[in-house]
Design a protein around this motif. Structure first.
Motif, PDB file in Angstrom:
ATOM      1  N   ARG A  88       0.822  -1.209   0.000  1.00 35.76           N
ATOM      2  CA  ARG A  88       0.000   0.000   0.000  1.00 35.76           C
ATOM      3  C   ARG A  88       0.859   1.264   0.000  1.00 35.76           C
ATOM      4  O   ARG A  88       0.484   2.288  -0.604  1.00 35.76           O
ATOM      5  N   LEU A  89       2.007   1.227   0.640  1.00 35.80           N
ATOM      6  CA  LEU A  89       2.908   2.383   0.594  1.00 35.80           C
ATOM      7  C   LEU A  89       3.440   2.594  -0.817  1.00 35.80           C
ATOM      8  O   LEU A  89       3.543   3.726  -1.294  1.00 35.80           O
ATOM      9  N   ARG A  90       3.776   1.489  -1.475  1.00 34.62           N
ATOM     10  CA  ARG A  90       4.261   1.605  -2.849  1.00 34.62           C
ATOM     11  C   ARG A  90       3.176   2.197  -3.741  1.00 34.62           C
ATOM     12  O   ARG A  90       3.441   3.068  -4.586  1.00 34.62           O
ATOM     13  N   GLN A  91       1.931   1.761  -3.553  1.00 34.03           N
ATOM     14  CA  GLN A  91       0.828   2.312  -4.328  1.00 34.03           C
ATOM     15  C   GLN A  91       0.586   3.783  -4.013  1.00 34.03           C
ATOM     16  O   GLN A  91       0.065   4.526  -4.852  1.00 34.03           O
ATOM     17  N   ALA A  92       0.983   4.207  -2.796  1.00 33.09           N
ATOM     18  CA  ALA A  92       0.830   5.610  -2.409  1.00 33.09           C
ATOM     19  C   ALA A  92       1.976   6.479  -2.909  1.00 33.09           C
ATOM     20  O   ALA A  92       2.009   7.686  -2.638  1.00 33.09           O
ATOM     21  N   GLY A  93       2.930   5.862  -3.606  1.00 28.21           N
ATOM     22  CA  GLY A  93       4.007   6.637  -4.211  1.00 28.21           C
ATOM     23  C   GLY A  93       5.303   6.659  -3.435  1.00 28.21           C
ATOM     24  O   GLY A  93       6.221   7.403  -3.796  1.00 28.21           O
ATOM     25  N   VAL A  94       5.413   5.858  -2.364  1.00 30.85           N
ATOM     26  CA  VAL A  94       6.653   5.832  -1.585  1.00 30.85           C
ATOM     27  C   VAL A  94       7.650   4.908  -2.282  1.00 30.85           C
ATOM     28  O   VAL A  94       7.380   3.718  -2.487  1.00 30.85           O
ATOM     29  N   GLU A  95       8.787   5.429  -2.637  1.00 28.69           N
ATOM     30  CA  GLU A  95       9.799   4.640  -3.341  1.00 28.69           C
ATOM     31  C   GLU A  95      10.831   4.028  -2.405  1.00 28.69           C
ATOM     32  O   GLU A  95      11.313   2.928  -2.621  1.00 28.69           O
ATOM     33  N   SER A  96      11.184   4.765  -1.350  1.00 23.73           N
ATOM     34  CA  SER A  96      12.252   4.316  -0.452  1.00 23.73           C
ATOM     35  C   SER A  96      11.654   3.501   0.693  1.00 23.73           C
ATOM     36  O   SER A  96      11.278   4.037   1.738  1.00 23.73           O
ATOM     37  N   ILE A  97      11.545   2.194   0.478  1.00 19.98           N
ATOM     38  CA  ILE A  97      10.977   1.282   1.470  1.00 19.98           C
ATOM     39  C   ILE A  97      11.978   0.162   1.717  1.00 19.98           C
ATOM     40  O   ILE A  97      12.435  -0.489   0.773  1.00 19.98           O
ATOM     41  N   ARG A  98      12.308  -0.076   2.961  1.00 16.29           N
ATOM     42  CA  ARG A  98      13.154  -1.224   3.311  1.00 16.29           C
ATOM     43  C   ARG A  98      12.340  -2.205   4.144  1.00 16.29           C
ATOM     44  O   ARG A  98      11.810  -1.850   5.192  1.00 16.29           O
ATOM     45  N   MET A  99      12.255  -3.434   3.669  1.00 13.14           N
ATOM     46  CA  MET A  99      11.635  -4.517   4.421  1.00 13.14           C
ATOM     47  C   MET A  99      12.726  -5.259   5.175  1.00 13.14           C
ATOM     48  O   MET A  99      13.809  -5.511   4.629  1.00 13.14           O
ATOM     49  N   MET A 100      12.436  -5.633   6.417  1.00 13.83           N
ATOM     50  CA  MET A 100      13.435  -6.329   7.231  1.00 13.83           C
ATOM     51  C   MET A 100      12.777  -7.473   7.992  1.00 13.83           C
ATOM     52  O   MET A 100      11.680  -7.326   8.534  1.00 13.83           O
ATOM     53  N   ASP A 101      13.462  -8.622   8.022  1.00 19.47           N
ATOM     54  CA  ASP A 101      12.909  -9.773   8.734  1.00 19.47           C
ATOM     55  C   ASP A 101      14.042 -10.668   9.208  1.00 19.47           C
ATOM     56  O   ASP A 101      15.119 -10.715   8.599  1.00 19.47           O
ATOM     57  N   GLU A 102      13.764 -11.402  10.295  1.00 16.97           N
ATOM     58  CA  GLU A 102      14.745 -12.356  10.818  1.00 16.97           C
ATOM     59  C   GLU A 102      14.859 -13.591   9.937  1.00 16.97           C
ATOM     60  O   GLU A 102      15.859 -14.303   9.984  1.00 16.97           O
ATOM     61  N   ALA A 103      13.814 -13.871   9.161  1.00 19.11           N
ATOM     62  CA  ALA A 103      13.814 -15.038   8.289  1.00 19.11           C
ATOM     63  C   ALA A 103      14.690 -14.793   7.067  1.00 19.11           C
ATOM     64  O   ALA A 103      15.197 -13.694   6.851  1.00 19.11           O
ATOM     65  N   GLY A 104      14.834 -15.828   6.241  1.00 12.91           N
ATOM     66  CA  GLY A 104      15.650 -15.720   5.045  1.00 12.91           C
ATOM     67  C   GLY A 104      14.892 -15.249   3.827  1.00 12.91           C
ATOM     68  O   GLY A 104      15.480 -15.083   2.757  1.00 12.91           O
ATOM     69  N   ASP A 105      13.582 -15.013   3.975  1.00  8.83           N
ATOM     70  CA  ASP A 105      12.764 -14.557   2.846  1.00  8.83           C
ATOM     71  C   ASP A 105      11.435 -14.074   3.412  1.00  8.83           C
ATOM     72  O   ASP A 105      11.174 -14.145   4.615  1.00  8.83           O
ATOM     73  N   PHE A 106      10.560 -13.625   2.518  1.00  9.00           N
ATOM     74  CA  PHE A 106       9.230 -13.193   2.918  1.00  9.00           C
ATOM     75  C   PHE A 106       8.343 -14.390   3.260  1.00  9.00           C
ATOM     76  O   PHE A 106       8.621 -15.520   2.852  1.00  9.00           O
ATOM     77  N   GLY A 107       7.279 -14.114   4.005  1.00 11.06           N
ATOM     78  CA  GLY A 107       6.314 -15.157   4.321  1.00 11.06           C
ATOM     79  C   GLY A 107       5.880 -15.205   5.765  1.00 11.06           C
ATOM     80  O   GLY A 107       4.822 -15.744   6.080  1.00 11.06           O
ATOM     81  N   GLY A 108       6.712 -14.681   6.688  1.00 11.21           N
ATOM     82  CA  GLY A 108       6.322 -14.702   8.091  1.00 11.21           C
ATOM     83  C   GLY A 108       6.091 -16.110   8.593  1.00 11.21           C
ATOM     84  O   GLY A 108       6.925 -17.001   8.412  1.00 11.21           O
TER      85      GLY A 108
END
Length: 611
Positions: A88-108
């Motif tokens: 939703r942030l990307r759709q709102a026009g935010v370009e500088s987004i960093r995702m961070m997680d303890e895992a080795g990939d997305f998925g939770g």
């Protein structure tokens, strides 16, 4: 306000037929068998000497140099909450987004949990968010775990969230820089990066929980937690085929939602399976089936939003003309009000409503217990598998294979209720009372530290204006506006179940929260606000609103069998939800965004107290 005499007579007749008094007595007796004096402390976290239970078995660790750069938005957590926030942030026009997680990939939770038999228990057409945006229709009504994990990856790819993502990294500190108006972010990788906005969605179903069994460290066989399934040992994959267990005596400890899915596969493939049960789950019909191609082809734009909102309204007690889902959740919506927020039937008094609800509960639980007798051949085993408690005392389970597994000659059910759980472990056995059960492998299906994010637990220290600690600010209870942000902690947003409204389809809740937070950040960027922060009086007002509307479940949970809903029998697990429910809460947020969003936009360096 009341009911007509003939209706009251029918209610009393129904109560006599169902033997409500007898059920209450049986429920109390079964509860007392399972209460332990150590309560929730009977479990230990997967840390310290047991930290290897939480290690990532799926992605080799990659070393990297510490980061010292800056981003506009840092999203802590790569599960569905973080993903929908990033989208939703990307759709709102935010370009500088960093995702961070303890895992080795997305998925939770779907990254960590890859055990055999894993599926979602909410219909996948409503559970898997952003299906239309990604262009995917689930292949099954209740999707398997790998399809869900791959969908998480597809969301990240669709919205370019891999671009600045950082995995295998845990945030160890957030400190607000009063001069620069941004967060200083420290991690266990030595990072010292900065972010204008931080969104925490660190999840509540990722940290494995282990039973504190005396002697567990002395066991010389193989052990692992279901959230770190060892296919190198068992063979097979999520669809089963555990050929490595063909000559193994296996113990599965736990019969909750995970155990119900795992046990049929282990029972089919192991030489012998011992199932160690403290409390049986309620297990209703699942009725999973492939998605009909002609139905998928008929879907029109907006179909998922319509289906999600229809499901949410149904399970929240809102008036709905048509049930689009028609499954075990929507058919028991009234019973779910004992635990989850939602609309109440105000046409009757609270006493009459409780009476009718208890009768409906008794009818449903009698049906579930009758199903055990219909499916399980051995009467003694069947009796042990019957759940003697009210419907929402434990999360309901659904399976077309679990109960049938106990008809296999190589499967033994071991009930531990009268012994307070497993007594101890030796080098080669599990002991319950005076009986030893020799096993080669122990699988812990014992769940997670539910509802405990790093911010709430203190493992992620947060220091706001003037170095004030968030947990100190919350020492007398959480202080938020709508559950999302707090005075004294600018530009910090939380996703989760705190001081808002939740439901059994939690991904829908996270989607609504993410859309709200993205809208607030977008408005702040549009208006040039220096920071986004609620005023102290707004936070106080929301705390009063929550207190005045909170769903009172104290008496209900006090009478429930021990579990994580009631802190293992200690009583009320603590409620900070908006009583009228998620549909009403989402309406409230929509109105607030239209009329009051400007109140959190701070244009100068005035503190919230000065505002």
């Amino acid at each position: 306000m009341g009911t007509a005499p003939d209706t009251r007579t029918a209610i009393e007749a129904d109560a006599a037929e169902l033997d409500i008094q007898g059920l209450r007595a049986r429920y109390a007796k079964e509860r007392d068998r399972r209460v332990r004096p150590d309560g929730a402390s009977q479990y230990r976290s997967a840390s310290g000497e047991f930290g290897y239970y939480a290690k990532d078995p799926y992605t080799p660790r990659t070393e990297r140099e510490p980061l010292t750069d800056a981003v506009e938005v840092l999203v802590v957590g790569g599960g569905f909450g973080g993903l929908v926030a990033g989208a939703r942030l990307r759709q709102a026009g935010v370009e500088s987004i960093r995702m961070m997680d303890e895992a080795g990939d997305f998925g939770g939770t779907w990254y960590w949990n890859r055990y055999p038999g894993i599926h979602c228990d909410i219909e996948s057409y409503s559970y898997m968010p952003l299906l239309e945006e990604v262009g995917h229709v689930p292949r099954w009504r209740y999707a398997p775990g790998e399809e869900i994990r791959q969908h998480a990856v597809a969301i990240a790819e669709t919205f370019a969230l891999y671009r600045d993502a950082v995995f295998q990294t845990r945030v160890t500190g957030l400190t607000w820089d009063d001069q620069a108006d941004e967060w200083v972010v420290e991690t266990d990788r030595g990072d010292m990066m900065r972010a204008r906005f931080v969104i925490t969605s660190s999840g509540t179903l990722t940290q494995p929980k282990l039973p504190g069994i005396p002697g567990v460290e002395s066991f010389r066989g193989h052990t692992f937690h279901t959230s770190r399934w060892d296919y190198g040992y068992t063979g097979g994959d999520q669809s089963g085929g555990l050929t490595g267990l063909a000559d193994k005596r296996v113990a599965v400890v736990g019969t909750g939602a995970t155990g119900v899915q795992v046990i049929p596969h282990v029972g089919r493939d192991a030489e012998h399976l011992y199932v160690f049960q403290r409390t049986p789950s309620s297990v209703d019909v699942r009725d999973n089936r492939p998605t009909a191609p002609e139905w998928a082809a008929s879907l029109e734009p907006g179909w998922q939003r319509e289906r999600m909102e229809n499901f949410l309204a149904l399970v929240s007690g809102e008036p709905v003309e048509t049930d689009l889902t028609r499954d075990g959740w929507t058919s028991t919506a009234r019973l779910q009000r004992k635990l989850t927020t939602g609309a109440l039937d105000t046409s009757v008094s609270p006493e009459e409503r409780e009476r009718v609800d208890e009768l409906a509960d008794a009818r449903k639980m009698n049906q579930i217990r009758a199903r055990v007798d219909e499916v399980v051949d051995d009467p003694d085993t069947a009796e042990l598998l019957k759940p003697w408690y009210r419907y929402m005392c434990k999360r309901p389970c659904f399976s077309d294979h679990y109960l049938q597994t106990f008809n296999r000659p190589n499967v033994t059910l071991v009930d531990t209720a009268d012994h307070g759980g497993i007594t101890r472990m030796t080098e080669d056995a599990i002991v319950v009372g005076d009986v030893e059960y020799p096993v080669d492998c122990v699988v812990f299906a014992t769940g997670f530290d539910v509802g405990v994010s790093g911010v709430v637990s203190g493992t992620l220290p947060v220091r706001g204006r003037g170095g004030r600690e968030l947990l100190h600010s919350w020492s007398r209870g959480p202080r938020t506006l709508h559950g999302f942000y707090s005075d004294g902690f600018p530009n910090l947003f939380h996703l989760g179940p705190l001081q808002n409204a939740t439901s059994v389809n939690f991904t829908h809740i996270l989607l609504e929260q993410a859309e709200h937070i993205a809208a607030v950040i977008a408005e702040g960027r549009r208006t040039g606000a220096r920071v986004i922060e609620p005023a102290s009086d707004a936070v106080d007002e929301w705390a009063r609103t929550i207190g005045e509307n909170v769903l009172d479940t104290v008496d209900f949970q006090r009478e429930c069998t021990p579990g994580y809903y009631n802190r293992e029998g200690a009583g009320h697990a603590g409620g900070q939800s908006y009583g009228p429910g998620p549909v009403a809460f989402h309406r409230l947020l929509e109105d607030w965004r239209r009329d009051r969003i400007h109140e959190v936009m701070v244009q100068d360096h005035a503190t919230t107290d000065e505002r």
